[in-house]
Design a protein around this motif. Structure first.
Motif, mmCIF file in Angstrom:
data_model
loop_
_atom_site.group_PDB
_atom_site.id
_atom_site.type_symbol
_atom_site.label_atom_id
_atom_site.label_comp_id
_atom_site.label_asym_id
_atom_site.label_seq_id
_atom_site.Cartn_x
_atom_site.Cartn_y
_atom_site.Cartn_z
ATOM 1 N N UNK A 132 0.586 -1.278 0.255
ATOM 2 C CA UNK A 132 0.067 -0.063 0.359
ATOM 3 C C UNK A 132 0.934 1.285 -0.183
ATOM 4 N N UNK A 133 2.400 1.256 -0.334
ATOM 5 C CA UNK A 133 3.089 2.161 0.441
ATOM 6 C C UNK A 133 2.696 3.466 -1.036
ATOM 7 N N UNK A 134 2.255 3.147 -2.505
ATOM 8 C CA UNK A 134 2.153 4.233 -3.238
ATOM 9 C C UNK A 134 1.041 4.198 -3.792
ATOM 10 N N UNK A 135 -0.295 3.564 -2.811
ATOM 11 C CA UNK A 135 -1.370 3.928 -3.069
ATOM 12 C C UNK A 135 -2.249 4.650 -2.209
ATOM 13 N N UNK A 136 -3.138 5.515 -2.392
ATOM 14 C CA UNK A 136 -4.008 6.046 -2.538
ATOM 15 C C UNK A 136 -4.900 6.315 -1.078
ATOM 16 N N UNK A 137 -4.981 6.840 -0.062
ATOM 17 C CA UNK A 137 -5.229 5.514 1.628
ATOM 18 C C UNK A 137 -4.417 4.372 1.562
#
Ligand code: TRP
Length: 532
Positions: A132-137
């Motif tokens: 998730x580091x490079x995903x919104x939210x």
């Protein structure tokens, strides 16, 4: 390498202690030790904390006046005696030297604990890059976030991460990998660095190109390089620069002496020191370029003193890549992990080889003696309990503990050891004697200036910086504001007072106990390697 099995009551023979396969292997290992979190994480945060342009001049001066000469001392001590730090100093200057050696390695134990924790965090970020580091939210793979961000937000991700239990797992993994690499001694270290060190260089260059071509990126580079004369008058800046130089070059904790003890007697340490220092500081400035460029390009406001602009700024820069964001992010943290791992290996090797030299125990036992307390410390600095709700993840027990420990251990151990080393080798052994021994094998001959440097300039500079800083720290402490107490810590309010005391007395007691333990085999008093 010792076979890890029985080596009863005889100190390991020189041949059993292990040796580098080649000079190149040694240079890579020493530069792998030097290039680590210090270059990628601490340099940027120190330079930022001390105001960019005010930092690089003291730092540059420190390289030539302090860094290279002390590295020459530490390398020579290892090669001349064929022993690790405490026993090397004992052979050169007697029992007082051994005290200093063990005190230094006790400090290394404290520093290694949180060094591994930061590495563990980097490892989690590496895994997170694929999640998730490079995903919104940002959410998976670690704990859910209370307030998901609109875009990728590395800072939020990081503080969310360190408030979970995952880093504990990572810390165990890092210790396991470190011990595993040391199990087979110099040979495996050499293999690891042959791959990692060149790779790190390539990737750094990619990061700089990305950084400076971002709009506003050059401003960051200028911030790093615009001289700030007023700032230079602040003694804190000098301490920061000196301590950072020691740390970055792996000086003051016996590491370089241990590595150099695996070299043949005719090693040219003037040459080696310059090579390793220039490689290290070159890498560091390149990393600084990239990090500051991204910091300015994204107007990031780094929170947290010691902590890593690199954990936030670089990922944010990567998030703005047009393609392969996750792959780049993963690769960046992989390189932080590898760079840090080659340094952690060297820190542990410094301690383990000293225990082997003194106690004549097996490598396995020595590694366990380091790893068990080390792991406990790493777990403590990785604890996710929130002690300062106002700060959220930034207020975890682990991070606060780490920050305070770093302030004392990083700020004082290294410089104090540097000071004592200069006094012992410069005055007790005699700088000119040592210089003669060094010159015997060096192409570039050190002149009389080297003696002046070791006997007068360095001790005076180091002492001044240590005393002035101690005065500041103590006056703050007595005024009721010890370092780290600026935020209310709730139930952990005792940290800022207890941590420095534990560090100070812990290291003194360890040094006392180890120095006074009977050595497995008494060292032959003479002749010293350089007198024959
Ligand atoms: N130099 C390493 C870095 O920059 C850390 C390190 C390894 C170190 N061995 C050391 C620091 C000995 C001080 C002393 O990350």
């Amino acid at each position: 390498m010792s076979k890890g099995s029985s080596q009863p009551s005889t100190a390991p023979h020189a041949a059993d202690r292990g040796a580098w396969k080649s000079k190149f292997g040694f240079i890579l290992a020493a530069s792998g030790s030097a290039i680590g979190l210090g270059n990628l994480v601490f340099f940027a945060s120190n330079a930022y904390q001390y105001g960019g342009g005010a930092f690089y001049l003291p730092y540059f001066i420190a390289l030539f006046v302090l860094g290279i000469p002390v590295m020459i001392l530490e390398f020579s001590a290892g090669t001349l005696t064929g022993r690790s730090f405490p026993m090397a100093l004992r052979r050169l200057v007697g029992k007082r030297g051994e005290y200093v050696g063990w005190w230094s390695l006790s400090g290394a134990l404290f520093i290694t604990t949180y060094y591994v924790t930061i590495l563990g965090w980097a490892m989690c970020m590496m895994v997170g890059a694929l999640g998730g580091l490079f995903e919104p939210g940002a959410t998976a793979p670690f704990a859910p976030f209370s307030e998901p961000s609109a875009g990728p937000n590395a800072t939020a991700y990081f503080f969310g991460l360190i408030a979970t239990w995952w880093p504990l797992l990572a810390v165990v993994a890092v210790w396991a990998m470190t011990i595993w690499s040391l199990w087979r001694g110099a040979e495996t270290i050499e293999k690891v660095v042959r791959v990692c060190v060149p790779l790190m260089w390539v990737f750094m260059i990619v990061m700089i190109v990305r950084g400076v071509t971002l709009p506003g990126g050059m401003d960051g580079v200028l911030y790093l390089f615009t001289p700030d004369i007023a700032g230079i008058l602040d003694v804190g800046v000098w301490k920061g620069a000196f301590a950072q130089m020691f740390f970055s070059l792996s000086l003051g904790l016996g590491t370089m002496t241990a590595y150099a003890s695996y070299l043949p007697k005719d090693a040219d340490h003037v040459n080696n020191s310059m090579l390793v220092s220039f490689m290290n500081c070159g890498f560091e400035y390149l990393a600084g370029f990239a990090i500051f460029a991204m910091l300015f390009a994204f107007s990031l406001n780094p929170v947290g003193g010691t902590l890593s602009l690199s954990f936030f700024a670089i990922p944010q820069g990567i998030a703005a890549f047009p393609f392969w964001v996750k792959a780049f992010g993963f690769a960046f943290f992989l390189l932080v992990v590898l760079a840090g791992l080659t340094s952690a290996i060297s820190l542990v090797e410094g301690m383990a080889s000293a225990l082997i030299d003194k106690l004549g125990i097996s490598r396995m036992k020595a590694l366990a003696m380091v790893a068990v307390p080390g792991l406990v410390g790493s777990v403590l600095t990785a604890l996710p309990f929130i002690v300062d709700p106002g700060l959220g993840g930034n207020g975890t027990f682990g991070l606060n503990l780490l920050d305070i420990l770093d302030h004392w251990a990083f700020g004082y151990s290294l410089l104090t050891v540097g000071f004592l080393e200069c006094i012992l080798l410069g005055w007790v052994l005699g700088a000119s004697r040592l210089r003669e021994a060094i010159n015997r094998h060096s192409k570039f001959h050190l002149g009389g200036w080297f003696d002046v440097l070791i006997k007068f300039v360095l001790p005076a500079l180091l002492l001044a910086v240590i005393v002035l800083n101690l005065a500041v720290d103590l006056s703050n402490a007595f005024a009721g504001a010890p370092y780290g107490a600026t935020n209310p810590l709730g139930w952990a309010d005792w940290l800022p007072v207890v941590v420095p005391l534990v560090w100070l007395f812990g290291t003194l007691v360890l040094a006392y106990v180890l120095t006074n333990r009977r050595a497995a085999v008494e060292l032959e008093p003479a002749p010293l390697a350089f007198e024959d």
